[in-house]
Enzyme design. Structure first.
Site, PDB file in Angstrom:
ATOM      1  N   TRP A 127       0.877  -1.180   0.000  1.00  0.00           N
ATOM      2  CA  TRP A 127       0.000   0.000   0.000  1.00  0.00           C
ATOM      3  C   TRP A 127       0.915   1.231   0.000  1.00  0.00           C
ATOM      4  O   TRP A 127       1.803   1.330   0.877  1.00  0.00           O
ATOM      5  CB  TRP A 127      -0.863  -0.062   1.260  1.00  0.00           C
ATOM      6  CG  TRP A 127      -1.885   1.025   1.397  1.00  0.00           C
ATOM      7  CD1 TRP A 127      -2.818   1.402   0.475  1.00  0.00           C
ATOM      8  CD2 TRP A 127      -2.089   1.850   2.547  1.00  0.00           C
ATOM      9  NE1 TRP A 127      -3.596   2.409   0.978  1.00  0.00           N
ATOM     10  CE2 TRP A 127      -3.167   2.707   2.250  1.00  0.00           C
ATOM     11  CE3 TRP A 127      -1.486   1.952   3.790  1.00  0.00           C
ATOM     12  CZ2 TRP A 127      -3.638   3.654   3.153  1.00  0.00           C
ATOM     13  CZ3 TRP A 127      -1.957   2.881   4.693  1.00  0.00           C
ATOM     14  CH2 TRP A 127      -3.017   3.719   4.373  1.00  0.00           C
ATOM     15  N   ASP A 208      -0.699  -5.899   9.146  1.00  0.00           N
ATOM     16  CA  ASP A 208      -1.722  -4.930   8.739  1.00  0.00           C
ATOM     17  C   ASP A 208      -2.959  -5.734   8.339  1.00  0.00           C
ATOM     18  O   ASP A 208      -2.939  -6.473   7.358  1.00  0.00           O
ATOM     19  CB  ASP A 208      -1.196  -4.099   7.557  1.00  0.00           C
ATOM     20  CG  ASP A 208      -2.204  -3.027   7.118  1.00  0.00           C
ATOM     21  OD1 ASP A 208      -3.340  -3.027   7.627  1.00  0.00           O
ATOM     22  OD2 ASP A 208      -1.842  -2.205   6.249  1.00  0.00           O
ATOM     23  N   ALA A 210      -6.445  -5.065   7.340  1.00  0.00           N
ATOM     24  CA  ALA A 210      -7.424  -4.037   6.959  1.00  0.00           C
ATOM     25  C   ALA A 210      -8.679  -4.619   6.323  1.00  0.00           C
ATOM     26  O   ALA A 210      -9.651  -3.902   6.117  1.00  0.00           O
ATOM     27  CB  ALA A 210      -6.776  -3.044   5.997  1.00  0.00           C
ATOM     28  N   LYS A 243     -13.408  -1.131   6.403  1.00  0.00           N
ATOM     29  CA  LYS A 243     -14.007  -1.920   5.319  1.00  0.00           C
ATOM     30  C   LYS A 243     -15.018  -2.920   5.849  1.00  0.00           C
ATOM     31  O   LYS A 243     -16.137  -3.003   5.340  1.00  0.00           O
ATOM     32  CB  LYS A 243     -12.921  -2.655   4.533  1.00  0.00           C
ATOM     33  CG  LYS A 243     -11.599  -1.939   4.440  1.00  0.00           C
ATOM     34  CD  LYS A 243     -11.525  -0.945   3.311  1.00  0.00           C
ATOM     35  CE  LYS A 243     -10.298  -0.089   3.511  1.00  0.00           C
ATOM     36  NZ  LYS A 243      -9.691   0.569   2.459  1.00  0.00           N
TER      37      LYS A 243
HETATM   38  C1  LMR Z   1      -7.038   1.891  -0.591  1.00  0.00           C
HETATM   39  O1  LMR Z   1      -6.016   1.194  -0.535  1.00  0.00           O
HETATM   40  O2  LMR Z   1      -7.550   2.250  -1.655  1.00  0.00           O
HETATM   41  C2  LMR Z   1      -7.721   2.316   0.690  1.00  0.00           C
HETATM   42  O3  LMR Z   1      -7.080   1.774   1.779  1.00  0.00           O
HETATM   43  C3  LMR Z   1      -7.942   3.766   0.782  1.00  0.00           C
HETATM   44  C4  LMR Z   1      -6.693   4.529   1.103  1.00  0.00           C
HETATM   45  O4  LMR Z   1      -6.682   5.217   2.125  1.00  0.00           O
HETATM   46  O5  LMR Z   1      -5.715   4.448   0.340  1.00  0.00           O
END
Ligand code: LMR
Length: 394
Positions: A127, A208, A210, A243
């Site tokens: 990410w 993590d 999420a 989420k």
């Molecule tokens: C994403 O990966 O699209 C989400 O977790 C939103 C973000 O904050 O980037």
């Protein structure tokens, strides 16, 4: 003084959100930011969440401060949801955070308080905000191989080789399930091997989590995290409620620390509360109240689990549909990985030029590294995307 500020690179995912909004084309399709959407393109408030809000409205008599670490009922219910039977209350500290991102940030800060020289190993790719936060904090971030562009699966041999270079005092950042950039995940056997590497190197894992409940199921998605938690003396877990409870804007998350003993637990709990105090004092409580109410009310918990399952199964169906459509159009099984990936995302392995063509020619928005949000699709848009992928030469 403020004129001395340097312009900041916009976050790739959030910039794409803005670009999509500004696009005036009819029929544009947003597969960028990781937000769940139903078949009509709407991000609904979950039934149990709505009902919990009503109950809170009826019963809440004060808006006075919570505890610095957040209310215990929220932290206990979330820790139970993440750790299940592995939970050892005598060794577990926790902190309510501002979303999953807040949990990650406080987790990095906590680790750095314990070891100012720490390095953080992250999956390549990850990410984008993981790396951005670490860079901002001045923490050395070390990539480990993760995605195999040939198979669109995990490059596990590469991952193992790179993780073996970690040493005691380093942090290994792992995606607990539904890998947040690729959709390619470790099997439970591979999690066992990762545990063995962590044991050997002495590096501390930070998971993590999420997307618990978006992959193979609420319990199944926690399996890797629980394995790690049951085997290692110290583990950090940053979990998000954005989420799986659909409460993105209420910003609820939790940082959980597994510690070797109760004395270290107390020390860690104190350091965590201190961190919140230095950052924003008390954590926001509205989302946490919703989550605690849902998880501790049997009727709401049952309904929430059922709706989460509907969401999860809907995404799986879309995966199957897209894979089948691409099989037809390409006359090959080279896109079957879409059905094997789990969670909201799949990384197509397309080039930036191909991603741009898909956006320019078809009005379909993917993140630049070819991550697509499966939950942004519906039965009508799957064939449009499949055609765009093939026409762009992916
Ligand atoms: C994403 O990966 O699209 C989400 O977790 C939103 C973000 O904050 O980037």
């Amino acid at each position: 003084m403020l004129s001395n500020l340097k312009p900041q690179e916009p976050d790739k995912i959030l910039a794409l959100m803005g670009e999509f909004k500004a696009d005036t084309r009819q029929g544009k399709i947003d597969l960028g930011v990781g937000v769940y959407k139903d078949a009509t393109g709407h991000t609904p408030v979950m039934r149990a969440v709505k009902e919990a809000e009503k109950r809170i409205w009826d019963s809440q008599t004060t808006k006075s401060y919570t505890a610095l670490a957040g209310e215990a009922d929220y932290r206990d219910a979330m820790t139970q949801m993440v750790l299940g039977d592995v939970l050892d209350a005598g060794r577990t500290a926790s902190l309510a955070s501002v979303g999953g991102t807040g949990a990650l940030r406080q987790g990095f800060e906590l680790a750095r308080m314990a070891n100012p020289a720490m390095r953080v190993f992250y999956s390549d790719p990850t990410w984008p905000n993981h790396v951005s936060i670490l860079k901002f904090m001045g923490v050395e971030a070390v990539p480990y191989r993760y995605f195999d562009n040939a198979t669109r699966g995990v490059d596990f041999e590469g991952m193992k080789q790179d993780l073996a270079h970690a040493v005691k005092g380093d942090v290994i950042l792992l995606h607990g399930c539904c890998h947040g950039l690729t959709g390619a995940n470790l099997t439970l056997d591979q999690w066992h091997e990762v545990v063995a590497i962590l044991e050997k190197t002495g590096a501390i894992p930070m998971v993590d989590l999420a997307y618990q409940g978006f992959g193979d199921g609420l319990e199944e998605d926690a399996a890797g995290t629980r394995l790690i938690a049951s085997r290692l003396p110290e583990v950090l877990i940053a979990a998000s409620c954005s989420k799986n409870f659909g409460i993105y804007r209420d910003r609820s998350g939790i940082l959980i620390a597994i510690t070797p003993d109760s004395a270290t637990r107390d020390l860690t709990q104190g350091a965590m509360a201190f961190l919140n105090r230095q950052t924003f004092s008390f954590p926001p409580d509205h989302g946490a109240r919703i989550v605690a109410t849902v998880l501790t009310s049997p009727d709401l918990a049952t309904d929430w689990r059922a709706e989460l399952e509907e969401v999860r199964k809907g995404m799986l169906q879309l995966r199957e549909l897209l894979a089948a459509e691409l099989r037809n159009l390409s006359g090959s099984d080279r896109f079957d990985f879409v059905a094997h990936h789990r969670g909201m995302f799949s990384r197509l392995g397309a080039s930036p030029e191909q991603v741009k063509r898909i956006k320019d020619d078809f009005g379909i928005y993917l993140v630049g590294d070819s991550r697509l949000n499966i939950a942004g699709l519906n039965n009508d848009t799957v064939p449009i995307l499949a055609r765009a992928i093939i026409d762009a030469g992916v």
